[in-house]
Write an enzyme that holds these catalytic residues in place. Structure first.
Site, PDB file in Angstrom:
ATOM      1  N   SER A 133       0.807  -1.223   0.000  1.00  0.00           N
ATOM      2  CA  SER A 133       0.000   0.000   0.000  1.00  0.00           C
ATOM      3  C   SER A 133       0.835   1.265   0.000  1.00  0.00           C
ATOM      4  O   SER A 133       0.302   2.363  -0.145  1.00  0.00           O
ATOM      5  CB  SER A 133      -0.909   0.012   1.227  1.00  0.00           C
ATOM      6  OG  SER A 133      -0.115   0.094   2.407  1.00  0.00           O
ATOM      7  N   GLY A 173       2.701   1.842   2.734  1.00  0.00           N
ATOM      8  CA  GLY A 173       2.886   2.060   4.157  1.00  0.00           C
ATOM      9  C   GLY A 173       3.966   1.150   4.715  1.00  0.00           C
ATOM     10  O   GLY A 173       4.458   0.236   4.040  1.00  0.00           O
ATOM     11  N   MET A 192      -2.315  -1.800  -5.523  1.00  0.00           N
ATOM     12  CA  MET A 192      -3.671  -1.803  -6.067  1.00  0.00           C
ATOM     13  C   MET A 192      -4.221  -0.383  -6.117  1.00  0.00           C
ATOM     14  O   MET A 192      -4.331   0.287  -5.089  1.00  0.00           O
ATOM     15  CB  MET A 192      -4.580  -2.697  -5.220  1.00  0.00           C
ATOM     16  CG  MET A 192      -4.409  -4.161  -5.495  1.00  0.00           C
ATOM     17  SD  MET A 192      -5.367  -5.192  -4.358  1.00  0.00           S
ATOM     18  CE  MET A 192      -4.200  -5.359  -3.003  1.00  0.00           C
ATOM     19  N   CYS A 242     -13.837  -3.680   1.300  1.00  0.00           N
ATOM     20  CA  CYS A 242     -12.629  -3.639   0.469  1.00  0.00           C
ATOM     21  C   CYS A 242     -11.845  -4.942   0.602  1.00  0.00           C
ATOM     22  O   CYS A 242     -11.383  -5.501  -0.396  1.00  0.00           O
ATOM     23  CB  CYS A 242     -11.757  -2.448   0.877  1.00  0.00           C
ATOM     24  SG  CYS A 242     -10.197  -2.351  -0.031  1.00  0.00           S
ATOM     25  N   CYS A 254      -9.412   6.714   1.841  1.00  0.00           N
ATOM     26  CA  CYS A 254      -8.647   7.376   0.798  1.00  0.00           C
ATOM     27  C   CYS A 254      -9.520   8.175  -0.166  1.00  0.00           C
ATOM     28  O   CYS A 254      -9.234   9.322  -0.461  1.00  0.00           O
ATOM     29  CB  CYS A 254      -7.817   6.351   0.022  1.00  0.00           C
ATOM     30  SG  CYS A 254      -6.811   7.094  -1.295  1.00  0.00           S
TER      31      CYS A 254
END
Length: 348
Positions: A13, A15, A37, A100, A195
């Site tokens: 991600s 992170g 993604m 998600c 997001c």
């Protein structure tokens, strides 16, 4: 004869958690491929996706692993964004992270990875997996970061092919590992919020997608104390931003009546209307075959503690102690000791 390495596609991600997940798996001898993604991009609000993609690519370069970007924007809007909007329209409080994980990370991404010849997928979720005849999931070693609440929709087949390398570590340990390895995300702050909402508030986002109708704000005894612009903008248990003049006690959202457009508030945090001992759940997923009724612990929101309860076959859950701010649309997740055994969606 040289044994072929097991291939794992790691959801990166941008992170620190997913960065260290890729590092740990590489060091364990897996054939690691980093995958970023791309979700839906909201044209109205800025999102950090460009910076996140760049950070993920930089980590992959440091680790010397292949890196790819998958664009799931269309599917993300269909399965996550539209779901969120529809739930708010119906006066409920959705959990987009659960959806998600179900539809994108452990749905589309998982399917794609298996089609590409992957043996596993991996994520940076804080949760522990124990392999056995039927794989089991447990709360993370770092209880303050445990993310099992968001993963109750996973099936045994998906769990079998999924890895969660950071679940046995504390967050502070993950940052130290990243620092020692020279990963560019070592000091990066954790992402906050959703997001696609960007830097605006959820209310700002919903205003663009929901036609709202004003209505009264009432106490439990029927006194009208103000007006609201739309019940869709409020969450059960919310204190700030109600828009009613303060009384002797602070107001908390206790009920949302979509039919009458009424927002009912509790007067003070101890008001009985804010608590309930029973709820009904639906759309369940069990990781074990339950024998009803059974006693376990349940969590009704991400930051809530696990509370002792009895679960019945008809979807009822009865808690030993009343639970604060039960919100229809949120998940309820069940645990036996530290093992996650299933979950569902709170109906009422």
């Amino acid at each position: 004869m040289v044994m072929q390495k097991k291939k794992v596609f790691v959801a990166m991600s941008g992170g620190v958690d997913s960065s260290v997940a890729a590092l740990l798996l590489r060091d364990e001898g897996y054939d690691v491929v980093g995958i970023f993604m791309q979700g839906w991009r909201n044209p109205r609000f800025e999102c950090t996706w460009k910076e996140d993609r760049q950070d993920a690519a930089r980590v992959a370069a440091v680790l010397d692993i292949p890196f790819r970007v998958l664009d799931f924007g269309k599917e993300y809007h269909e399965h996550v964004v539209s779901y969120l909007i529809d739930e708010y329209k119906n006066g409920r409080t959705p959990n987009p992270d659960v959806m998600c994980n179900k539809e994108i990370k452990f749905g589309l991404f998982f399917k794609w990875a298996m089609e590409q010849g992957g043996d596993y997928i991996a994520t940076g979720h804080y949760i522990r997996k124990r392999d056995s005849e039927s794989p089991e999931l447990f709360v993370a070693h770092d209880d303050s970061k445990d993310q099992s609440y968001f993963l109750w929709t996973l099936t045994p087949e998906i769990i079998q092919k999924s890895l969660f390398p950071v679940g046995d570590y504390k967050k502070s340990e993950i940052r130290k590992i990243a620092e020692r390895a020279g990963l560019p995300t070592a000091g990066k702050k954790d992402s906050q919020g959703i997001c696609f909402v960007g830097e605006g508030s959820m209310v700002d986002f919903l205003r663009d997608h929901i036609k709202t109708e004003a209505g009264p704000i009432k106490t439990k005894d029927g006194r009208e104390i103000g007006r609201h612009e739309g019940i869709e903008f409020f969450t059960i248990g919310q204190r700030h931003g109600i828009g009613a003049p303060g009384g002797t006690m602070p107001y908390y959202v206790a009920e949302k009546n979509a039919r009458t457009r009424t927002l009912v508030v509790a007067e003070g945090n101890e008001d009985a209307i804010l608590y309930q001992r029973e709820l009904i759940y639906k759309n369940h997923n069990w990781m074990i075959e339950p024998v009803f009724p059974f006693v376990c612990e349940a969590r009704i929101r991400y930051r809530a503690g696990r509370a002792r309860c009895t679960v019945f076959e008809d979807g009822r859950v009865v808690f030993e102690k009343p639970q604060r701010a039960v919100a229809p649309g949120q998940s309820i997740v069940f645990y036996v000791e530290e093992r996650m055994v299933g979950g569902g969606i709170i109906e009422v």
